[in-house]
Design an enzyme around this catalytic site. Structure first.
Site, PDB file in Angstrom:
ATOM      1  N   CYS B 263       0.843  -1.234  -0.072  1.00 34.34           N
ATOM      2  CA  CYS B 263       0.114   0.077   0.016  1.00 34.34           C
ATOM      3  C   CYS B 263       1.040   1.072   0.038  1.00 34.34           C
ATOM      4  O   CYS B 263       2.104   1.262   0.711  1.00 34.34           O
ATOM      5  CB  CYS B 263      -0.874  -0.067   1.317  1.00 34.34           C
ATOM      6  SG  CYS B 263      -2.047   1.438   1.470  1.00 34.34           S
ATOM      7  N   TYR B 399      -3.205   9.025  -3.804  1.00 31.98           N
ATOM      8  CA  TYR B 399      -2.294   8.349  -4.070  1.00 31.98           C
ATOM      9  C   TYR B 399      -1.122   9.020  -4.919  1.00 31.98           C
ATOM     10  O   TYR B 399      -0.793   8.806  -6.055  1.00 31.98           O
ATOM     11  CB  TYR B 399      -2.683   6.817  -4.694  1.00 31.98           C
ATOM     12  CG  TYR B 399      -3.447   6.083  -3.829  1.00 31.98           C
ATOM     13  CD1 TYR B 399      -2.912   5.676  -2.787  1.00 31.98           C
ATOM     14  CD2 TYR B 399      -4.719   5.689  -4.281  1.00 31.98           C
ATOM     15  CE1 TYR B 399      -3.424   5.138  -1.703  1.00 31.98           C
ATOM     16  CE2 TYR B 399      -5.319   4.925  -3.334  1.00 31.98           C
ATOM     17  CZ  TYR B 399      -4.868   4.563  -2.075  1.00 31.98           C
ATOM     18  OH  TYR B 399      -5.432   3.641  -1.273  1.00 31.98           O
TER      19      TYR B 399
END
Lengths: 544, 544
Positions: B263, B399
């Site tokens: 992640c 992100y």
């Protein structure tokens, strides 16, 4: 107190009118009355620690110099050209000794003009004591009649006839036949020749001119004849090798790309400051960018009958440069990279639209985009596909990284992979370390680049030693996704925090895999001083 | 003073014989005379701050506990099985409350056995207060008759009949249908479910078992039927879309690869310590490795009629997970990666030899080797080729990395590229922060991984806060060149420097582009707390 007449010091008066942002600022009282006793006052801001020693400026235009100047002007007026040797000219390279340059056979004293130079005083100082031609070749704007007229005003004499062309020595010295180099280069080693452009020129242009492209030679420069040159491309087992002339290579589809080359030892000098290493003391200039043209290696390998193999294999390159025992320079890259058209590996025969200069591999060198300079084999003689990496010293016993605890007693070169792609890198080219900047606003400039075609996505700049950061502006030369082979120049214009007497300027870059540069150099120190990519730090003083 | 008979404390005596290197060390005086008044003395070394609260151990085996224990043993001997609810069992999860576990319908008090557990006390403590089955599934060595016999000795009762199977709730809660998770997971958020394996389990095996593979959900887990599942692959302009069943996908050549997923927020908790960020507070466990099998995306795209385009294009993925407004999870990767067989992008239907667990995308997820977890879209519903990146929130407004100075008032998400390949990363899984280690020798273990298929070439470990470094031993699972999709586990055994009362242990890794991790976290801090890959630091005490 001294007497000065305005007609004696035209240069000074021009300097008074010039309110420039250049690094050298000369201010003088106006001389509004003839023969009225006056004392000109001078303020000197800045200085360029990396160019030729004009740090000490206090004595500029002292009494002796003024009369010497007057003497030259009188001689010029009387058309009595005085004759100087190159050696004599060479000794006039600081404000104290006065600043002389040559153009063709003429000698000029440009001391008074330095501060007015539109490109900045530091650029003109690079030519101090030598010929202007190499610099005018870099900046073609000089080749205009009004500039020659302006220069004529400063003529003080002629070069002696035997000094008009530099001599070529023929001796037993294996380096005697090396080419003549650009005088602006900062030389790290003469034999073999290793040199880098000074920071002030490094990022002046996106494409580095051939003459100041950093040079990394391991051996004497071979003197090859384009007509008789042949490249041997060894065929697969049971198949004949190719012997390609330069014309044969030119018959492959011509492929052109802009690629930045960087030596693994770039910025080694910063590692040396922490602890001694073995290697040339490169500053931040062992990196340059050119537009290359040539045949794609994958096309040449395919012609020779090579295919991508299932098992790991390597393409080995041999140079035509050799030492006294006949050992040639060599290196290799993985076959997978060589055969991948997207990796754009070239057998280059043109650099910035010209045949390769001798120092850069004439007539043919390898260009491996995104990969350390050491694999871009120059004066290419032979290409072969092998199951193992090149057995050359430079592939197996050099250009590898190790843990800081590894020393020459404990190093196991087989334990580390040869450097191929390089990590994210950046450096500040303006201002330079030790410089004094004006208060108000500061412009910080530099380069950033990453290996493997990874694009530079951000450069952060700190003016306070890393406490706070600002994002620099990346220049307009955009990079292709996955093929960001060339560097990104950047700049930041920012207010100088009020009251600060000095700034600790830092840059750090980020690539599109979000790799970053490490904060400090000691944890990446290694015995060969390669891979020096910690944050680049520059300490400057702020003018009061 | 209290009376103790050796027959009452068999566990204690076993503990006396056990001279282990385990984290919990219980020492007691030998009870050499029956009924002779004695006081057992206990020394506790260490503790595990990341598992369930057994930091305070002082009261272990106090008077009440001993009698309670005696009471249980008597009941067992009298064959009067006592009945407990799951809630009751759950409350017995520390040495103070005693440590209970269940297997099937049986309840056991294993307090005395903890110190003798061959896998280390901390592993057994992960099951405290709950069922053993999920852990025995991880460590199949437990499924042997002599281990069941050993366990029988500690039986104290049975689960109440209504508690033998966990209930399934049907409510209006969109998360009510989420699957049951492994109790070892450290949960960062229940709704949506986000959890990571504890450090002690994380690198126990090279392949992470499915049940403890880190889970990153953005929405409720859809409950999909393999029989009716269809994947829509949108065709190029003017061509029909494909609608693929799971069997259709299985008819493509089956491709298998071992890939580490990470992640972008892994190790965010360290960034949070410097300055607050928005995001789940991941420790070092938002990373796991599995062996995946499925159809190659390039084969499926080719079947649908897609080709590599001259211009930049993107493959967009849509999940079948959605919020209350019908918005589905989405992300994209460049078409060039999707179409490159060497990039090995999968539409995976198997994880470690089994159908995907529901939490990991049943029946089909994308696996993009070397790329941030956020692009490995789960519960895949739709694939299309677009000129632009996915317009999903998670592609364009999340992100991404920014300069530390950028805050929520100044952030411009369009100014940064979406994270694809991740930078070099490593962390220490043993010892853990705050732990007390034995003097003599220390074993440091951890993982290292880099994005883009870049292999880990070295891990450096420091025991003195970064002053000196040693090279760790990389485990035997070698990585393929250019396709190093899976992590490298490593360890270092080193003497504890004599006289040290504490160690500041650090690890930092190097990949084959010689990218390194930054020294500190504050200069890479960003408002979303992603890309936290500074040196990993662990502070431990040394037992006197």
């Amino acid at each position: 107190m001294m007497l000065l007449h305005r007609s004696v010091v035209p240069g000074l008066q021009r300097a008074c009118r010039l309110k420039s942002t250049s690094k050298l600022c000369i201010q003088a009282c106006s001389t509004n009355d003839s023969y009225k006793p006056q004392h000109p006052s001078f303020t000197f801001a800045g200085g360029d620690s990396n160019t030729r020693g004009w740090r000490v400026m206090g004595a500029l235009l002292g009494l002796g110099a003024v009369f010497a100047y007057h003497d030259h002007r009188c001689r010029a007026a009387k058309k009595v050209p005085r004759i100087y040797t190159r050696e004599e000219v060479k000794s006039h390279c600081t404000p104290e000794t006065r600043i002389w340059v040559t153009l063709g056979s003429e000698v000029f004293d440009v001391t008074e003009f330095v501060a007015q130079h539109p490109g900045g005083p530091s650029k003109l100082m690079l030519a101090a004591g030598g010929p202007l031609e190499p610099f005018w070749a870099l900046y073609a704007v000089h080749n205009q009649p009004h500039i020659r007229e302006l220069l004529a005003e400063y003529k003080i004499g002629e070069l002696s006839p035997e000094d008009k062309a530099p001599s070529t020595l023929k001796t037993a010295d294996p380096y005697a036949d090396d080419p003549i180099r650009h005088p602006a280069l900062n030389v790290n080693s003469q034999r073999p020749f290793n040199a880098e452009p000074p920071p002030g020129l490094l990022t002046d242009k996106y494409i580095t001119p051939n003459s100041i492209f950093f040079t990394r030679n391991h051996l004497p420069v071979p003197n090859l004849d384009a007509k008789t040159y042949r490249l041997c491309v060894v065929g697969p087992h049971g198949r004949k090798s190719l012997s390609l002339s330069l014309d044969d290579l030119r018959r492959f589809p011509k492929h052109e790309i802009t690629v930045t080359l960087q030596c693994a030892g770039n910025r080694r000098s910063e590692m040396t400051q922490f602890k001694e290493v073995k290697g040339l003391d490169w500053q931040i200039g062992a990196i340059s960018t050119a537009h290359w043209a040539g045949a794609r290696l994958c096309d040449v390998l395919a012609k020779a009958g090579h295919k991508l193999s299932e098992t790991e294999a390597h393409v080995c390159f041999e140079g035509l440069d050799s030492d006294s025992t006949g050992t040639t320079y060599g290196a290799s890259i993985p076959l997978a990279r060589a055969m991948n058209p997207e990796a754009e590996v070239l057998l280059a025969y043109e650099m910035n639209g010209e045949p390769l200069p001798r120092d850069h591999g004439f007539p043919v060198r390898v260009v491996v985009p995104g990969v350390v300079g050491a694999r871009h084999v120059k004066w290419l003689g032979k290409v072969s596909v092998e199951l193992e990496e090149s057995h050359s010293h430079w592939q197996r016993r050099d250009y590898k990284g190790f843990c800081p605890s590894v020393d020459w007693d404990t190093v196991n070169f087989d334990s580390a992979p040869s450097i191929q792609e390089l990590p994210i890198q950046s450096a500040i080219t303006e201002p330079q370390n030790g410089e004094t900047i004006e208060s108000g606003e500061v412009t910080v400039k530099g380069y950033a680049w990453s290996g493997g075609g990874r694009a530079v996505v951000r450069v952060d700049v700190s003016l306070d030693g890393g406490l706070t950061w600002q994002t620099a502006k990346l220049d307009e030369e955009e990079q292709r996704p996955r093929k960001a082979w060339a560097w990104r120049l950047w700049q930041l214009q920012a207010p100088v925090p009020p009251g600060k007497k000095e700034l600790n300027i830092i840059c750090k870059a980020v690539d599109d895999s979000y790799n970053v540069q490490p904060d400090t150099v000691s944890p990446i120190w290694n015995l060969r001083g390669v891979l020096s990519n910690a944050w680049h730090r520059v300490h400057v003083h702020v003018a009061p």
